[in-house]
Motif scaffolding. Structure first.
Motif, PDB file in Angstrom:
ATOM      1  N   GLU A  32       0.831  -1.206   0.000  1.00 56.17           N
ATOM      2  CA  GLU A  32       0.000   0.000   0.000  1.00 56.17           C
ATOM      3  C   GLU A  32       0.871   1.263   0.000  1.00 56.17           C
ATOM      4  OE1 GLU A  32      -2.688   0.102   3.358  1.00 56.17           O
ATOM      5  OE2 GLU A  32      -2.872   2.276   3.024  1.00 56.17           O
ATOM      6  N   LEU A  33       1.901   1.251   0.814  1.00 56.64           N
ATOM      7  CA  LEU A  33       2.807   2.401   0.877  1.00 56.64           C
ATOM      8  C   LEU A  33       3.463   2.654  -0.482  1.00 56.64           C
ATOM      9  CD1 LEU A  33       4.673   4.475   2.357  1.00 56.64           C
ATOM     10  CD2 LEU A  33       6.178   2.551   2.890  1.00 56.64           C
ATOM     11  N   LEU A  34       3.882   1.588  -1.150  1.00 57.21           N
ATOM     12  CA  LEU A  34       4.628   1.734  -2.401  1.00 57.21           C
ATOM     13  C   LEU A  34       3.737   2.071  -3.584  1.00 57.21           C
ATOM     14  CD1 LEU A  34       6.988  -1.340  -1.918  1.00 57.21           C
ATOM     15  CD2 LEU A  34       7.625   1.077  -1.723  1.00 57.21           C
ATOM     16  N   GLY A  35       2.458   1.711  -3.485  1.00 60.34           N
ATOM     17  CA  GLY A  35       1.558   1.907  -4.623  1.00 60.34           C
ATOM     18  C   GLY A  35       1.954   1.019  -5.790  1.00 60.34           C
ATOM     19  N   ALA A  36       2.676  -0.034  -5.517  1.00 59.37           N
ATOM     20  CA  ALA A  36       3.126  -0.969  -6.563  1.00 59.37           C
ATOM     21  C   ALA A  36       3.174  -2.351  -5.935  1.00 59.37           C
ATOM     22  CB  ALA A  36       4.512  -0.579  -7.066  1.00 59.37           C
ATOM     23  N   TRP A  37       3.008  -3.365  -6.772  1.00 63.11           N
ATOM     24  CA  TRP A  37       3.084  -4.716  -6.206  1.00 63.11           C
ATOM     25  C   TRP A  37       3.629  -5.706  -7.223  1.00 63.11           C
ATOM     26  CZ3 TRP A  37      -0.324  -8.429  -8.327  1.00 63.11           C
ATOM     27  CH2 TRP A  37      -1.371  -7.898  -9.111  1.00 63.11           C
ATOM     28  N   CYS A  38       4.129  -6.783  -6.684  1.00 59.89           N
ATOM     29  CA  CYS A  38       4.784  -7.796  -7.521  1.00 59.89           C
ATOM     30  C   CYS A  38       3.882  -9.021  -7.620  1.00 59.89           C
ATOM     31  CB  CYS A  38       6.115  -8.151  -6.867  1.00 59.89           C
ATOM     32  SG  CYS A  38       6.773  -9.735  -7.375  1.00 59.89           S
ATOM     33  N   GLU A  39       3.674  -9.447  -8.852  1.00 58.89           N
ATOM     34  CA  GLU A  39       2.832 -10.625  -9.059  1.00 58.89           C
ATOM     35  C   GLU A  39       3.658 -11.903  -8.937  1.00 58.89           C
ATOM     36  OE1 GLU A  39       0.474 -10.459 -12.629  1.00 58.89           O
ATOM     37  OE2 GLU A  39       0.732 -12.620 -12.947  1.00 58.89           O
ATOM     38  N   ARG A  73       8.399  -3.409 -18.724  1.00 57.13           N
ATOM     39  CA  ARG A  73       7.712  -3.465 -17.419  1.00 57.13           C
ATOM     40  C   ARG A  73       8.524  -2.723 -16.356  1.00 57.13           C
ATOM     41  NH1 ARG A  73       3.181  -7.352 -17.708  1.00 57.13           N
ATOM     42  NH2 ARG A  73       2.724  -6.206 -15.814  1.00 57.13           N
ATOM     43  N   PRO A  74       7.875  -2.254 -15.272  1.00 56.71           N
ATOM     44  CA  PRO A  74       8.576  -1.444 -14.262  1.00 56.71           C
ATOM     45  C   PRO A  74       9.591  -2.246 -13.439  1.00 56.71           C
ATOM     46  CG  PRO A  74       6.180  -1.439 -13.903  1.00 56.71           C
ATOM     47  CD  PRO A  74       6.447  -2.413 -14.998  1.00 56.71           C
ATOM     48  N   ALA A  75      10.711  -1.614 -13.170  1.00 61.92           N
ATOM     49  CA  ALA A  75      11.712  -2.216 -12.267  1.00 61.92           C
ATOM     50  C   ALA A  75      11.855  -1.367 -11.003  1.00 61.92           C
ATOM     51  CB  ALA A  75      13.062  -2.320 -12.965  1.00 61.92           C
ATOM     52  N   ILE A  76      11.781  -0.027 -11.189  1.00 60.72           N
ATOM     53  CA  ILE A  76      11.901   0.879 -10.033  1.00 60.72           C
ATOM     54  C   ILE A  76      10.737   1.856 -10.080  1.00 60.72           C
ATOM     55  CG2 ILE A  76      13.384   2.565  -8.864  1.00 60.72           C
ATOM     56  CD1 ILE A  76      15.710   1.285 -10.420  1.00 60.72           C
ATOM     57  N   THR A  77      10.067   2.002  -8.945  1.00 61.31           N
ATOM     58  CA  THR A  77       8.910   2.899  -8.915  1.00 61.31           C
ATOM     59  C   THR A  77       9.065   3.881  -7.755  1.00 61.31           C
ATOM     60  OG1 THR A  77       7.648   1.477  -7.442  1.00 61.31           O
ATOM     61  CG2 THR A  77       7.397   1.068  -9.808  1.00 61.31           C
ATOM     62  N   SER A  78       8.273   4.959  -7.825  1.00 64.58           N
ATOM     63  CA  SER A  78       8.304   5.936  -6.729  1.00 64.58           C
ATOM     64  C   SER A  78       6.891   6.480  -6.536  1.00 64.58           C
ATOM     65  CB  SER A  78       9.250   7.078  -7.097  1.00 64.58           C
ATOM     66  OG  SER A  78       9.209   8.072  -6.102  1.00 64.58           O
ATOM     67  N   VAL A 119       6.246  -6.628 -11.921  1.00 65.88           N
ATOM     68  CA  VAL A 119       5.683  -5.602 -11.029  1.00 65.88           C
ATOM     69  C   VAL A 119       4.536  -4.854 -11.703  1.00 65.88           C
ATOM     70  CG1 VAL A 119       6.229  -3.368  -9.927  1.00 65.88           C
ATOM     71  CG2 VAL A 119       7.795  -5.302  -9.680  1.00 65.88           C
ATOM     72  N   HIS A 120       3.503  -4.542 -10.943  1.00 68.64           N
ATOM     73  CA  HIS A 120       2.411  -3.676 -11.392  1.00 68.64           C
ATOM     74  C   HIS A 120       2.525  -2.359 -10.624  1.00 68.64           C
ATOM     75  CE1 HIS A 120       0.297  -7.054 -13.356  1.00 68.64           C
ATOM     76  NE2 HIS A 120       0.787  -7.762 -12.358  1.00 68.64           N
ATOM     77  N   ALA A 121       2.708  -1.256 -11.360  1.00 70.31           N
ATOM     78  CA  ALA A 121       2.818   0.049 -10.701  1.00 70.31           C
ATOM     79  C   ALA A 121       1.470   0.736 -10.844  1.00 70.31           C
ATOM     80  CB  ALA A 121       3.915   0.874 -11.348  1.00 70.31           C
ATOM     81  N   GLU A 122       0.632   0.661  -9.825  1.00 72.37           N
ATOM     82  CA  GLU A 122      -0.715   1.195  -9.995  1.00 72.37           C
ATOM     83  C   GLU A 122      -0.837   2.640  -9.552  1.00 72.37           C
ATOM     84  OE1 GLU A 122      -3.061  -1.870  -8.218  1.00 72.37           O
ATOM     85  OE2 GLU A 122      -3.104  -3.001 -10.101  1.00 72.37           O
ATOM     86  N   GLU A 123      -0.259   2.933  -8.397  1.00 73.72           N
ATOM     87  CA  GLU A 123      -0.362   4.319  -7.915  1.00 73.72           C
ATOM     88  C   GLU A 123       1.022   4.928  -7.777  1.00 73.72           C
ATOM     89  OE1 GLU A 123      -2.883   4.600  -4.386  1.00 73.72           O
ATOM     90  OE2 GLU A 123      -3.684   2.688  -5.110  1.00 73.72           O
ATOM     91  N   ALA A 124       1.966   4.399  -8.524  1.00 82.67           N
ATOM     92  CA  ALA A 124       3.336   4.914  -8.411  1.00 82.67           C
ATOM     93  C   ALA A 124       3.856   5.272  -9.789  1.00 82.67           C
ATOM     94  CB  ALA A 124       4.225   3.847  -7.777  1.00 82.67           C
TER      95      ALA A 124
END
Ligand code: GLA
Length: 670
Positions: free
Chosen positions: A514-521, A566-571, A547-552
């Protein structure tokens, strides 16, 4: 000179300087030479008696104190203080012969045979009784001598007996589990024992994780915790005896704090130490040994109360003897390493050992007096170091200011990450943490390596590298830190399981999703030799994720391969200026450095000449700035104040010779 520790709350008047002292290996003629050379070098503290149990308790209950009386007197006469060790790291032959059951058994139930050290099971009551008797006898005989200034309980507890799988340990483990879980139902649920139908119907069926086959990782993790607690219980039992005789003498034991998960949980032990003490040895294979010195110091400082000084109880003057190829230190390294430890908060510099042994298992280990004797570069360096430490006495008691970067490190998380089968069994927890530490260290950032339950107030950046096991409270506090405006960096393999080693469901890393706004499948570990490239040019190996970057926001994406695009680093930006960065890939160290640089506000320290490390200690009135030049080139930095080692004023350019150290004393603000 007589010295009473009541004068001060640190055991020596100046910075402590000395070594493990093993006079029992030498004729008495040599003892006289020892104190002459110690005095010449400025030694003011020695750790005495560490492995001497069989030499004072020569048979069950039969004591021969004569030689120890003599050496204790000789040290007193020469003004050298004693850190007196309980000798319980080396049980005597008569004890092991009469009670072979005290020997610890390894995971295949093989005993640790006599002939080495730490050959005892931490849960064995017979051993405990004998150990406490010798501790009491020592305390009563020597504890009230003025120059006996501190207690050194045993030696590197756990280094050899960190895990014992015998029946006595098994019974103690079951009691520990009953206390922790209360009921079998709770234990079965926490461990998920339905897997392979292992549900326990009786506590009596639970065994330590014996054998080599895959075990339930929750069982392995609890056994790690139990083993740490059992050794701590042993330390506390010895401590209680010593305190009952000498309530005012500080008691400690020497930790082995490094970058890998420790054999016991040192941050949880630290609160039971009057002085937090460490042994630190660099490794020949380490490409960056000076950063390893910094890493251990940055961990030690976070284990003392309010960054009080700690004590380096052992390191080496030159080569050790326990590595495949033992590297001798190069010119200047002995002094540079020692002063780095002081810069990192140690108020003592001690070595293993005073005089290099002629015989025995460590006969080729370096010492303050080498085999070749006093007419050596090494002994001359020891004397120079002694003079430096006397000059640096005003530094005593000063503390590092609040660091800007906090890096979380947890033995339990490390045990959980490395115990049991994992998606990539070649990853090292310590390596992941050290890569992040190395990046900020290269930037000359002030860093503390913290246990997760620490107060995060005051840091600007909080790094969460490979914190595989994360409990809800830690996750909430990390989130709170970012919501209050801090920058959080979470690396892959953090927040994967809860405190019971149970996977957090719904997408990794569950604790921080939740904090990251991203998640790994799905984890996509790489094969040996396989690498990846990102669209900003960064490269890496070992680990990738889907990784799925939904809110990042995506900072970098994969180029090519099955993760291409696909995303490797998100913020993810948070309201109060905080942000949460997710690094889902095993970046090379240059990429970690580039990312670290983008996360901190630049300071003047980041522009110092290459290889110059800056360390700051302060008290109410003064600042002591250590400039440590790890490079092979002379360096010039800007500084103002009084240089302590050359006793010269500095206003502007300060020259630091290649491989050398300079310490500038200035007003409070620095
Ligand atoms: C450890 C031990 C010492 C000695 C050194 C050798 O730190 O405590 O007794 O064996 O290692 O490096």
């Amino acid at each position: 000179m007589t010295w009473s520790h009541a004068d001060n709350d640190w055991p020596t008047r100046g910075l402590s300087f000395g070594a493990d002292y093993n006079p029992e290996q030498w004729d008495k003629e040599v003892w006289k030479d020892d104190v002459r050379l110690m005095t010449q070098a400025g030694v003011n503290l020695v750790s005495l008696g560490i492995f001497s149990w069989g030499l004072v308790e020569v048979a069950d209950g039969e004591f021969d104190w004569e030689w120890m009386d003599e050496i204790v007197d000789l040290l007193a006469d020469n003004g050298i203080a004693v850190d007196l060790a309980t000798p319980t790291a080396a049980p005597p032959g008569w004890l092991l012969a009469a009670h072979p059951e005290v020997s610890p058994l390894d995971h295949d139930m093989r005993p640790r045979w006599p002939g080495s050290r730490l050959g005892w099971c931490p849960s064995n009551p017979v051993f405990r009784t004998y150990a406490l008797r010798i501790a009491r006898a020592l305390a009563e005989r020597y504890g009230h001598r003025d120059h006996v200034v501190m207690w050194h309980v045993s030696n590197e507890l756990g280094g050899g007996n960190g895990r014992c799988y015998c029946d006595t340990s098994a019974a103690a483990f079951r009691t520990w589990l009953e206390n922790k879980y209360g009921t079998l139902d709770a234990l079965n649920k926490a461990w998920g024992t339905a897997f392979w139908g292992h549900t326990y119907r009786d506590f009596a069926y639970i065994l330590p994780p014996r054998g080599n086959e895959s075990k339930n990782p929750a069982l392995v993790l609890d056994f790690d915790r139990f083993s740490s607690d059992e050794l701590l219980a042993h330390y506390l039992a010895e401590r209680e005896v010593l305190k009952s005789v000498t309530p005012d003498l500080p008691v400690t034991t020497n930790f082995m704090v490094g970058a890998e998960p420790d054999c016991v949980d040192y941050p949880r032990w630290a609160r039971h130490m009057d002085i937090v003490a460490n042994d630190h040895y660099t490794r020949s294979s380490d490409p960056l040994p000076e950063q390893d010195v910094a890493f251990s110091g940055d961990r030690m400082r976070a284990m003392t109360t309010e960054r009080r000084p700690w004590m380096l109880l052992e390191h080496s003057t030159s080569a050790v003897s326990w590595q495949p190829r033992n590297r001798a230190k190069t010119a200047g390294e002995l002094i540079r390493n020692s002063l780095s430890h002081v810069g990192h908060g140690s108020d003592g510099i001690l070595f293993f050992q005073w005089r290099a042994s002629a015989s025995g298992a460590e006969q080729f280990h370096s010492a303050m007096v080498p085999h070749a004797g006093e007419n050596t570069d090494l002994y001359r360096d020891v004397c120079t170091l002694g003079r430096h430490l006397q000059t640096l006495a005003p530094v005593m008691g000063s503390r590092a200011p609040q660091a800007r970067v906090g890096i979380l490190f947890d033995d339990e998380a490390g045990w959980a990450m490395t115990g049991g089968v994992k998606p990539n069994n070649h990853l090292s927890y310590g390596r992941i943490v050290r890569d992040w530490h190395a990046a900020f260290w290269r930037l000359n950032e002030s860093i503390e390596v913290l246990p997760p339950w620490s107060d995060f107030t005051g840091y600007e950046v909080l790094v969460v590298p490979g914190l595989f096991l994360t409990d809800d409270e830690t996750a909430a506090r990390v989130k709170g830190f970012a919501e209050a405006g801090g920058t959080v960096v979470v690396s892959y393999l953090s927040g994967i399981v809860d405190e019971h080693d149970r996977v957090r469901l719904g997408g990794y890393p569950g604790a921080f999703r939740e904090l990251l706004g991203a998640w790994c499948e799905e984890f996509r570990p790489l094969q040996e030799g396989e690498t990846f490239t990102l669209d900003n040019g960064w490269t890496g190996a070992e680990w990738t994720e889907l990784v799925h970057a939904e809110e990042a926001e995506v900072i970098a994406r994969y180029v090519g391969g099955h993760l291409g695009g696909r995303p490797a680093i998100t913020s993810r930006a948070l309201e109060a200026g905080g942000r949460a960065v997710y690094v889902s890939a095993g970046l090379d160290s240059d990429a970690v450095l580039a990312l670290a640089r983008s996360l901190v506000r630049p300071t003047s320290m980041a522009n110092l000449p290459n290889g110059v490390e800056v360390l700051v200690r302060r008290n109410d009135d003064e600042t002591f700035t250590f400039f440590v030049n790890h490079s092979g080139n002379d360096a010039v930095v800007e500084a103002h104040g009084q240089e302590m080692l050359t006793d010269e004023p500095v206003s502007g350019d300060l020259h630091i010779p290649a491989g050398g150290v300079r310490v500038v004393r200035s007003g409070a603000v620095g």
